[in-house]
Structures are given as structure tokens and as C-alpha cells.
Enzyme design. Structure first.
Site, PDB file in Angstrom:
ATOM      1  N   LYS A  22       0.832  -1.214   0.000  1.00  0.00           N
ATOM      2  CA  LYS A  22       0.000   0.000   0.000  1.00  0.00           C
ATOM      3  C   LYS A  22       0.863   1.259   0.000  1.00  0.00           C
ATOM      4  O   LYS A  22       0.680   2.163  -0.819  1.00  0.00           O
ATOM      5  CB  LYS A  22      -0.918   0.021   1.231  1.00  0.00           C
ATOM      6  CG  LYS A  22      -1.612   1.371   1.480  1.00  0.00           C
ATOM      7  CD  LYS A  22      -2.535   1.319   2.674  1.00  0.00           C
ATOM      8  CE  LYS A  22      -1.925   1.679   3.970  1.00  0.00           C
ATOM      9  NZ  LYS A  22      -1.663   3.107   4.191  1.00  0.00           N
ATOM     10  N   ASN A  23       1.819   1.341   0.910  1.00  0.00           N
ATOM     11  CA  ASN A  23       2.562   2.597   1.079  1.00  0.00           C
ATOM     12  C   ASN A  23       3.599   2.835  -0.001  1.00  0.00           C
ATOM     13  O   ASN A  23       4.187   3.905  -0.067  1.00  0.00           O
ATOM     14  CB  ASN A  23       3.167   2.653   2.482  1.00  0.00           C
ATOM     15  CG  ASN A  23       2.062   2.770   3.519  1.00  0.00           C
ATOM     16  OD1 ASN A  23       0.915   3.106   3.196  1.00  0.00           O
ATOM     17  ND2 ASN A  23       2.373   2.481   4.766  1.00  0.00           N
ATOM     18  N   CYS A 118      -5.079   8.177   9.038  1.00  0.00           N
ATOM     19  CA  CYS A 118      -5.335   7.604  10.366  1.00  0.00           C
ATOM     20  C   CYS A 118      -5.121   8.644  11.464  1.00  0.00           C
ATOM     21  O   CYS A 118      -4.137   9.373  11.453  1.00  0.00           O
ATOM     22  CB  CYS A 118      -4.412   6.417  10.625  1.00  0.00           C
ATOM     23  SG  CYS A 118      -4.739   5.006   9.563  1.00  0.00           S
ATOM     24  N   ARG A 123       0.615  14.642  13.096  1.00  0.00           N
ATOM     25  CA  ARG A 123       1.009  14.374  11.694  1.00  0.00           C
ATOM     26  C   ARG A 123       1.167  15.661  10.874  1.00  0.00           C
ATOM     27  O   ARG A 123       0.512  15.837   9.849  1.00  0.00           O
ATOM     28  CB  ARG A 123       0.044  13.406  11.032  1.00  0.00           C
ATOM     29  CG  ARG A 123      -0.170  12.113  11.823  1.00  0.00           C
ATOM     30  CD  ARG A 123      -0.964  11.077  11.078  1.00  0.00           C
ATOM     31  NE  ARG A 123      -0.135  10.390  10.093  1.00  0.00           N
ATOM     32  CZ  ARG A 123      -0.597   9.376   9.337  1.00  0.00           C
ATOM     33  NH1 ARG A 123      -1.859   9.005   9.436  1.00  0.00           N
ATOM     34  NH2 ARG A 123       0.199   8.773   8.478  1.00  0.00           N
ATOM     35  N   ARG A 398      -9.333  -0.085   4.093  1.00  0.00           N
ATOM     36  CA  ARG A 398      -8.437   0.904   3.478  1.00  0.00           C
ATOM     37  C   ARG A 398      -7.087   0.301   3.116  1.00  0.00           C
ATOM     38  O   ARG A 398      -6.411   0.760   2.206  1.00  0.00           O
ATOM     39  CB  ARG A 398      -8.204   2.088   4.437  1.00  0.00           C
ATOM     40  CG  ARG A 398      -9.388   3.023   4.612  1.00  0.00           C
ATOM     41  CD  ARG A 398      -8.965   4.253   5.397  1.00  0.00           C
ATOM     42  NE  ARG A 398      -7.674   4.741   4.936  1.00  0.00           N
ATOM     43  CZ  ARG A 398      -6.731   5.234   5.757  1.00  0.00           C
ATOM     44  NH1 ARG A 398      -6.954   5.280   7.055  1.00  0.00           N
ATOM     45  NH2 ARG A 398      -5.573   5.640   5.269  1.00  0.00           N
TER      46      ARG A 398
HETATM   47  C1  EPZ Z   1       3.782   6.905   6.560  1.00  0.00           C
HETATM   48  O1  EPZ Z   1       3.043   7.972   7.167  1.00  0.00           O
HETATM   49  C2  EPZ Z   1       2.795   5.754   6.416  1.00  0.00           C
HETATM   50  N1  EPZ Z   1       1.692   6.181   5.582  1.00  0.00           N
HETATM   51  C3  EPZ Z   1       2.267   5.342   7.784  1.00  0.00           C
HETATM   52  O2  EPZ Z   1       1.469   4.164   7.620  1.00  0.00           O
HETATM   53  C4  EPZ Z   1       3.427   4.966   8.686  1.00  0.00           C
HETATM   54  O3  EPZ Z   1       2.933   4.743   9.980  1.00  0.00           O
HETATM   55  C5  EPZ Z   1       4.461   6.104   8.728  1.00  0.00           C
HETATM   56  O4  EPZ Z   1       4.868   6.483   7.404  1.00  0.00           O
HETATM   57  C6  EPZ Z   1       5.712   5.721   9.504  1.00  0.00           C
HETATM   58  O5  EPZ Z   1       6.298   4.581   8.979  1.00  0.00           O
HETATM   59  C7  EPZ Z   1       1.867   6.155   4.232  1.00  0.00           C
HETATM   60  O6  EPZ Z   1       2.892   5.797   3.694  1.00  0.00           O
HETATM   61  C8  EPZ Z   1       0.698   6.592   3.399  1.00  0.00           C
HETATM   62  P1  EPZ Z   1       6.078  10.023   8.615  1.00  0.00           P
HETATM   63  P2  EPZ Z   1       3.645   9.463   7.219  1.00  0.00           P
HETATM   64  O7  EPZ Z   1       6.115  11.263   7.812  1.00  0.00           O
HETATM   65  O8  EPZ Z   1       4.353   9.738   5.954  1.00  0.00           O
HETATM   66  C9  EPZ Z   1       6.544  13.386  11.993  1.00  0.00           C
HETATM   67  C10 EPZ Z   1      -0.426   2.792   7.705  1.00  0.00           C
HETATM   68  O9  EPZ Z   1      -0.982   2.226   8.652  1.00  0.00           O
HETATM   69  N2  EPZ Z   1       6.536  14.342  10.866  1.00  0.00           N
HETATM   70  O10 EPZ Z   1       7.155   9.037   8.425  1.00  0.00           O
HETATM   71  O11 EPZ Z   1       2.573  10.362   7.634  1.00  0.00           O
HETATM   72  C11 EPZ Z   1       5.195  12.669  12.154  1.00  0.00           C
HETATM   73  O12 EPZ Z   1       4.294  13.429  12.890  1.00  0.00           O
HETATM   74  C12 EPZ Z   1       0.063   4.240   7.871  1.00  0.00           C
HETATM   75  O13 EPZ Z   1      -0.232   2.268   6.600  1.00  0.00           O
HETATM   76  C13 EPZ Z   1       6.747  15.683  11.129  1.00  0.00           C
HETATM   77  O14 EPZ Z   1       6.923  16.079  12.286  1.00  0.00           O
HETATM   78  O15 EPZ Z   1       4.671   9.299   8.425  1.00  0.00           O
HETATM   79  C14 EPZ Z   1       5.621  11.379  12.830  1.00  0.00           C
HETATM   80  O16 EPZ Z   1       5.726  11.596  14.201  1.00  0.00           O
HETATM   81  C15 EPZ Z   1      -0.320   4.821   9.189  1.00  0.00           C
HETATM   82  N3  EPZ Z   1       6.735  16.543  10.079  1.00  0.00           N
HETATM   83  C16 EPZ Z   1       6.984  11.099  12.213  1.00  0.00           C
HETATM   84  O17 EPZ Z   1       7.461  12.340  11.688  1.00  0.00           O
HETATM   85  C17 EPZ Z   1       6.538  16.128   8.782  1.00  0.00           C
HETATM   86  O18 EPZ Z   1       6.519  16.954   7.859  1.00  0.00           O
HETATM   87  C18 EPZ Z   1       6.972  10.066  11.087  1.00  0.00           C
HETATM   88  O19 EPZ Z   1       5.968  10.424  10.171  1.00  0.00           O
HETATM   89  C19 EPZ Z   1       6.337  14.768   8.544  1.00  0.00           C
HETATM   90  C20 EPZ Z   1       6.343  13.874   9.597  1.00  0.00           C
END
Ligand code: EPZ
Length: 419
Positions: A22-23, A118, A123, A398
Site C-alpha cells: 500500500k505505502n 489515520c 502528523r 483501506r
Molecule cells: C507513513 O506515514 C505511512 N503512511 C504510515 O502508515 C506509517 O505509519 C508512517 O509512514 C511511519 O512509517 C503512508 O505511507 C501513506 P512520517 P507518514 O512522515 O508519511 C513526523 C499505515 O498504517 N513528521 O514518516 O505520515 C510525524 O508526525 C500508515 O499504513 C513531522 O513532524 O509518516 C511522525 O511523528 C499509518 N513533520 C513522524 O514524523 C513532517 O513533515 C513520522 O511520520 C512529517 C512527519
């Protein structure tokens, strides 16, 4: 509204084949708009988020044909860079943010609503914005929309303050069409990052170092269509490994990449589960008692946050007290109340859950709070004594393809009802 009804107590036995990631595919589909071309993408999972992304791209002007698990995406005709009228669609998933990078790359401008997804924490997308601004984009966020323009999209040296999957892929999508060299430091290393980079390179991009924390991207003027097959889903694989382990089953999980599962295999082995690599997959044999362990979620290659919730179900029936520390998202324990409803013993202290194992979970009505919490609820239903009802399963649809059919094929007693 649909719900699952599960009769617990049946060990899972047999084989299951994993669908595409998916991702990864949610980054690959928007990447197809980076040129006026036609791309063929195989091993695409039939899940709600993918169908939503396809729906949005069609509304923006792409012609998309689906045959089984293959998508043909034709973006020869102009694609709209203004997505603002599709709030509702983009608000239902996180990955709609990838339209920002892809449209900025192709048109040097984009207007995209802020993403949904989610409810597991704040986020923010500040790192995405930081990256786009470094490439020369003027960014304005107003009325829930991100508006960007970059007449001169230029390569830059970008250091991410946090390791972000989304920001790494999104900035990569724009940088492949920027003038000159972009260096992404402290980049995320998840398998889906590498998959998106491989797809982009097949389209004619010039990306080096995906899968490491330093990615170098030399912008190109031209890109073209390609044929690509998406990798198997790491999180779906982990979910079935845990389902086999928690039900004391014996399951061969096929179409997997064992390297991607090392962190999960290590923790299951620590609990006393037998995990062995076979020619055509990974075999998981559940044993008793399960031993208590400690887990801390980390960016890849650490233990993935997306398997934190299913892992809690194994800990709920393990011998002793386990802990889970959630280092990625600040509120990803919403499912705990549902497990407590089934008799689990869980205490939460800030970002750490302590789970003291009980003999069995008792069946009752529980609800799904988000995608991976839904997977955990299904695992809990598979081991509970009696009939469990899981509501709000739209979250599960989803991200999991044919979950109840696959589980039924492994001997589970599960059905979907509409209310
Ligand atoms: C991706 O989300 C995945 N979603 C998530 O999977 C997954 O949990 C996550 O990566 C971590 O592996 C998709 O790929 C669509 P991040 P993403 O940016 O991109 C902070 C599932 O169940 N952050 O790696 O949103 C953020 O708040 C989903 O399939 C900032 O602070 O995650 C978090 O604490 C749920 N500023 C951390 O970084 C930013 O601009 C990691 O988030 C971006 C992120």
C-alpha cells in the site's frame, strides 16, 4: 456500516499470498503524472486507499484502466494541478499529499488540500513544505489548501529534522524534475521509499542512495512511461505472521521479501515463535507459552510502528509483562480500551504501554479506531473465547485486501455483516 463476526479459537493453517505494498503504490500512482506518458503498474492491491487515489487522478484528467492487479495509467492529456475541489476525497487518506510533489515536478505549481489519514497523532507536513521551499517553491497554506508555485524549481541540499516517509517520497517526486542536484539527508529508508525510487528511475529519473539516509537526485528534463511491479506489503506480511503466531497456527506466507521482515522475525523469535525461511516464503509456527518482550517502534530497519498494535495482542496473552514504546506517533494507543474490554491488562505511561499477559481474551463487541488497530482487533477476535463483533471495519478495508477471505482460507471462522 459493515462489521466482522469472528468465532475465536481456530489455529490458522495453510498458505497465504501477500499482495502489493500500500505505502509504495500510493507513491507510485501519483508519480505517473510526472510526464505525459503511459505506465503499467502490476501487483497493485485492491484496497480502498488505492481506489481512492485512482479516483482522484481520473478526476484530474488521467485515463486509468484496471485489470485484476494491474493498472494502466495514461497521463498524455493535461492533468489539472488544482485539486482544491476534491477536499472530500483527499481528506480521506494521507497519501493524497504526494500530489503536491508530483504536480510541482510536472507543472511547477500545485494546489492540494491538506491530507487526511489515520488519527494516530498530529502528523504535520512541515518537513514536506521545508523541502519544497528549499527547491524554490513559494508555499502558502490557506483555507485548508497548500498552494505552491516554483517557476525555477532548483536542486538543493535538504536535511530533514525528523525521519519522515512522506516527506522523503514527496520531495523526491518534485526533485526528479528540478534543475540540478538535490541531496536529501536524514531520509527515511523504508522498503516503499526504494520501490518508489526504482519506479521513478525506470521512468528516466536519476536517483541514487534510496534505502540509505542520504539520497542524491539529479533532475532530468524528460521522463517516460514504464512497466513496474510493486513489492509485497511488509506490514501485511507482518500482520499474517502475527496472526499465525497468536493462534498457535502453522502458516506459509508467500510472495514475501524476508529481508524486510527481519525486525518482526527477531521479535517473534524472542517470544518463542518459530519463524523459518522456506523456498517460497516464510513459515510461522505458533508455540506456547509466548514469552513477554519489550518493543520500541523505530523507522526502518527498526520495528515498524504499523505493527505495534497487532503485536500488543500477542503480548496480551504472553507469560509475564511486556512493554511497547511508540516513538513515532504520539497517540497510537487508542485501541487499548478495546483490548481492555476483552480482559487484557494494559497500563499506559506516556508513550509506553505495559501489558501483563492473561490466559485468554473474552469475546465481545469492539470497534476499529484506525487501519492497524483494526488488524489488532481481528487478531484478538481470532483468539478470544466465543464470538467477537468488530465494527467500523471500513478502516481495515483501506489497507488490507481480501482479509476475511484469506483468513477463512486459513481456517478462521469469520464473516462480514452489513448493518
Ligand atoms: C507513513 O506515514 C505511512 N503512511 C504510515 O502508515 C506509517 O505509519 C508512517 O509512514 C511511519 O512509517 C503512508 O505511507 C501513506 P512520517 P507518514 O512522515 O508519511 C513526523 C499505515 O498504517 N513528521 O514518516 O505520515 C510525524 O508526525 C500508515 O499504513 C513531522 O513532524 O509518516 C511522525 O511523528 C499509518 N513533520 C513522524 O514524523 C513532517 O513533515 C513520522 O511520520 C512529517 C512527519
Amino acid at each position: 456500516m459493515e462489521a466482522f463476526i469472528i468465532e475465536g479459537g481456530n489455529p490458522l493453517r495453510g498458505e497465504v499470498t501477500i499482495s502489493g505494498a500500500k505505502n509504495a503504490v500510493l507513491g507510485i500512482i501519483p508519480a505517473a503524472v510526472l510526464c505525459a506518458c503511459t505506465s503499467k503498474i502490476e501487483n497493485v492491491p485492491d484496497i480502498k486507499d488505492v481506489n481512492k487515489m485512482v479516483d482522484i487522478l481520473e478526476k484530474l484528467g488521467a485515463e486509468i484502466y484496471r485489470e485484476k492487479d494491474t493498472l494502466i495509467i495514461n497521463t498524455e492529456k493535461p492533468i489539472a494541478y488544482d485539486v482544491s475541489e476534491y477536499d472530500e476525497e483527499t481528506g480521506q487518506m494521507r497519501a493524497s499529499y504526494y500530489l503536491l510533489g508530483a504536480l510541482l515536478g510536472r507543472y511547477r505549481k500545485a494546489i492540494v488540500p491538506l491530507p487526511g489519514g489515520c488519527n494516530i497523532g498530529d502528523r504535520p507536513i512541515d518537513q514536506h513544505i521545508k523541502g519544497f521551499q528549499a527547491l524554490g517553491a513559494k508555499v502558502v497554506i490557506e483555507h485548508g489548501h497548500v498552494k505552491m508555485e516554483a517557476p525555477n524549481l532548483k536542486g538543493a541540499h535538504i536535511f530533514f529534522d525528523v525521519v519522515s516517509v512522506g516527506a522523503t517520497i514527496n520531495v523526491m517526486l518534485a526533485a526528479v524534475r528540478a534543475d540540478g542536484l538535490t541531496v536529501l539527508e536524514n531520509a527515511a529508508k523504508e522498503p516503499h521509499i526504494v520501490d518508489v525510487a526504482n519506479f521513478l528511475n525506470l521512468m528516466g529519473a536519476n536517483i541514487k542512495g534510496a534505502g540509505t539516509d542520504v539520497i542524491k537526485i539529479r533532475g532530468v528534463d524528460e521522463m517516460h512511461g514504464c512497466e513496474y511491479s510493486v513489492i509485497p506489503d511488509q506490514i501485511t506480511t507482518g500482520t499474517y505472521m502475527m496472526a499465525a503466531a497468536v493462534t498457535k497456527g502453522n502458516v506459509l506466507i508467500k510472495n514475501v521479501i524476508p529481508k524486510h521482515m527481519e525486525a518482526i522475525t527477531a521479535k517473534l523469535t524472542e517470544m518463542g515463535v518459530e519463524v523459518r525461511e522456506e523456498d517460497d516464503g516464510i513459515r510461522v509456527i505458533g508455540k506456547r507459552p509466548l514469552k513477554a518482550i519489550n518493543v520500541k517502534t523505530m523507522p526502518y530497519p527498526g520495528f515498524p510502528t504499523d505493527l505495534q498494535q497487532p503485536m500488543a495482542v500477542l503480548m496480551a496473552i504472553a507469560r509475564g509483562t511486556s512493554t511497547i514504546t511508540e516513538s513515532i506517533f504520539e497517540s497510537r494507543f487508542k485501541y487499548v480500551d478495546e483490548l481492555r474490554r476483552m480482559g487484557a491488562t494494559v497500563s499506559i505511561n506516556s508513550r509506553t504501554a505495559s501489558i501483563t499477559g492473561v490466559k485468554t481474551l473474552s469475546a465481545t463487541k469492539i470497534r476499529t479506531t484506525d487501519l492497524r488497530a483494526g488488524a489488532a482487533m481481528v487478531l484478538a477476535g481470532l483468539i478470544a473465547d466465543g464470538e467477537t463483533k468488530i465494527t467500523d471495519i471500513v478502516h481495515i478495508d483501506r489497507g488490507y485486501e481480501n482479509l476475511q477471505e484469506n483468513l477463512r482460507g486459513l481456517g478462521a471462522v469469520i464473516r462480514r455483516i452489513s448493518e
